[in-house]
Design an enzyme around this catalytic site. Structure first.
Site, mmCIF file in Angstrom:
data_model
loop_
_atom_site.group_PDB
_atom_site.id
_atom_site.type_symbol
_atom_site.label_atom_id
_atom_site.label_comp_id
_atom_site.label_asym_id
_atom_site.label_seq_id
_atom_site.Cartn_x
_atom_site.Cartn_y
_atom_site.Cartn_z
ATOM 1 N N LYS A 101 24.837 -63.455 14.233
ATOM 2 C CA LYS A 101 24.858 -61.583 14.456
ATOM 3 C C LYS A 101 24.578 -61.495 16.158
ATOM 4 C CE LYS A 101 24.150 -57.239 13.373
ATOM 5 N NZ LYS A 101 22.683 -57.061 12.578
ATOM 6 N N HIS A 176 27.610 -51.677 10.309
ATOM 7 C CA HIS A 176 27.056 -50.221 9.516
ATOM 8 C C HIS A 176 27.785 -49.896 10.542
ATOM 9 C CE1 HIS A 176 24.667 -51.600 12.792
ATOM 10 N NE2 HIS A 176 24.135 -52.580 12.623
ATOM 11 N N ASP A 249 21.995 -52.385 4.839
ATOM 12 C CA ASP A 249 21.139 -52.157 6.539
ATOM 13 C C ASP A 249 19.701 -51.798 5.860
ATOM 14 O OD1 ASP A 249 20.188 -52.603 9.163
ATOM 15 O OD2 ASP A 249 21.302 -50.974 9.797
HETATM 16 C C1 NCD Z 1 17.102 -52.954 11.560
HETATM 17 C C2 NCD Z 1 15.823 -53.493 11.484
HETATM 18 O O1 NCD Z 1 14.696 -52.729 11.486
HETATM 19 O O2 NCD Z 1 15.855 -54.821 11.526
HETATM 20 N N1 NCD Z 1 17.126 -51.720 12.017
HETATM 21 C C3 NCD Z 1 17.675 -50.397 11.716
HETATM 22 O O3 NCD Z 1 17.802 -49.415 12.266
HETATM 23 N N2 NCD Z 1 18.992 -50.751 11.059
HETATM 24 C C4 NCD Z 1 17.439 -53.107 12.932
HETATM 25 C C5 NCD Z 1 19.126 -52.849 12.748
HETATM 26 O O4 NCD Z 1 19.616 -53.553 12.101
HETATM 27 O O5 NCD Z 1 20.044 -52.325 13.671
HETATM 28 ZN ZN ZN Z 2 21.051 -54.579 10.315
#
Ligand code: NCD
Ligand code: ZN
Length: 348
Positions: A101, A176, A249
């Site tokens: 990642k 995402h 996500d």
């Molecule tokens: C994710 C997290 O909280 O780990 N948060 C988010 O807003 N998506 C991190 C990420 O995927 O950017």
């Molecule tokens: Zn994420």
């Protein structure tokens, strides 16, 4: 009248945050109840950087899977400026690591150990390209001078497009995606490039952040975008491109960390993830596209066998609880005290 129902191949979630310890135990059952496999994100503190750390983390995840439930966690390693190229060989040999990642340092939750300059990881990317491992990308620039709503588009211009051309055989998942620019990039890109799409970015636009007041539980990164961008994502999944697939996500944070003067980014959706996607696909008149998106395109991209089980979704609304337990705190789920239009029934 019997309610509308839909039976689909058992799905996979190719972007999931499970955390660790008691938080992990609190959230794993939700994903295990819906998905056969998930790609687990490595942004713990400290981050999951090595195959060995991923092996141990994976064992803790498996220990939290309820008895009688099958759930296969697949792992992504956290890429840093110091990742040694031979970590790629260990990852490849493990059989459970699908890739690395890329968090641009400072882009999101627990990304401070991320990559500060993409050229620092060229040797690792070279090795990944040879091994056929996938780069999962958080695609936002971190320059504070760039408007937060433009960070994804800028990332495509300055990092992703040049990277895809430099490493013409590197497999990349743009995680995402939230904008028309990202949709256009992915659909027009060379082979080996795909993207995940979350339920929140299909269902909500940025107005949801401020509906009647500030809504910390609708704050995630990349942040919700304009309606035009949301429509571009919906049009793309409706068209059924095999380059787009499910990655929730789902990112749990304790209530206190969200409801704060400087609240964390992350939306928790694992309690109703597939059901929320069913709502989104129904709303755009594309329920027949759900199975490909949720259960086929991702597996095919990663070269994994498609699942053979089936799950049934019934159009029967239910009310999401106000909160779920989360270690010593609680977790506010997406749609807390509101309804989700579809309900999940598992078949085998
Ligand atoms: C994710 C997290 O909280 O780990 N948060 C988010 O807003 N998506 C991190 C990420 O995927 O950017
Ligand atoms: Zn994420």
């Amino acid at each position: 009248m019997t309610p509308l129902s839909l039976t689909v191949r058992e799905p996979d979630d190719f972007h999931l945050h499970l955390r660790d310890g008691r938080s992990l135990e609190a959230v794993v059952p939700f994903s295990a109840a819906r998905f056969a496999r998930a790609l687990i994100m490595p942004n713990l503190r400290p981050p999951v950087c090595t195959t060995e750390q991923a092996r141990e983390y994976r064992a803790r995840i498996l220990a939290a899977v309820p008895a009688g439930t099958h759930f296969n966690p697949l792992m992504s390693l956290y890429l840093t400026d110091r990742t040694p190229p031979d970590e790629v060989d260990r990852a490849h040999a493990s059989g459970f690591v699908l890739g690395f990642k890329l968090y641009p340092a400072g882009a999101t939750t627990h990304s401070d150990a991320g990559v500060t300059e993409i050229s620092r990881v060229y040797a690792v990317l070279e090795r990944m390209q040879e091994a056929g491992l996938t780069l999962q990308v958080h695609g936002e620039v971190t320059d504070p001078d760039v408007d937060i709503f433009d960070r994804e588009a800028r990332f495509i211009e300055v990092v992703l497009a040049p990277l895809a051309e430099r490493f013409t055989g590197l497999r990349i998942v743009f995680e995402h995606i939230t904008t028309r620019s990202a949709v256009e990039f992915v659909l027009g890109a060379r082979p080996g490039i795909a993207a995940t799409v979350t339920p929140q970015h299909l269902l909500m636009n940025r107005n949801a952040l401020f509906a009647g007041g500030i809504r910390p539980h609708h704050y995630c990164l990349p942040v919700l975008k304009s309606e035009t961008n949301r429509e571009a994502l919906c049009d793309a999944v409706r068209a059924g491109s095999s380059r787009l697939f499910l990655g929730t996500d789902s990112a749990p944070h304790a209530r206190a960390a969200k409801e704060s003067a400087c609240g964390c980014a992350g939306i928790f959706s694992a309690h109703g993830a597939l059901e929320l996607y069913a709502e989104a696909f129904e709303a755009i008149g594309a329920l027949e596209r759900l199975e490909g998106f949720a259960a086929e395109h991702g597996a095919d991209f990663y070269g994994l066998p498609r699942n053979t089980g089936r799950v049934r979704l019934v159009k029967a609304p239910w009310t999401v609880p106000a909160a779920y337990p989360f270690g010593d705190d609680e977790l506010i789920p997406l749609r807390a005290e509101e309804r989700i239009g579809w309900r999940l029934e598992r078949l085998e």
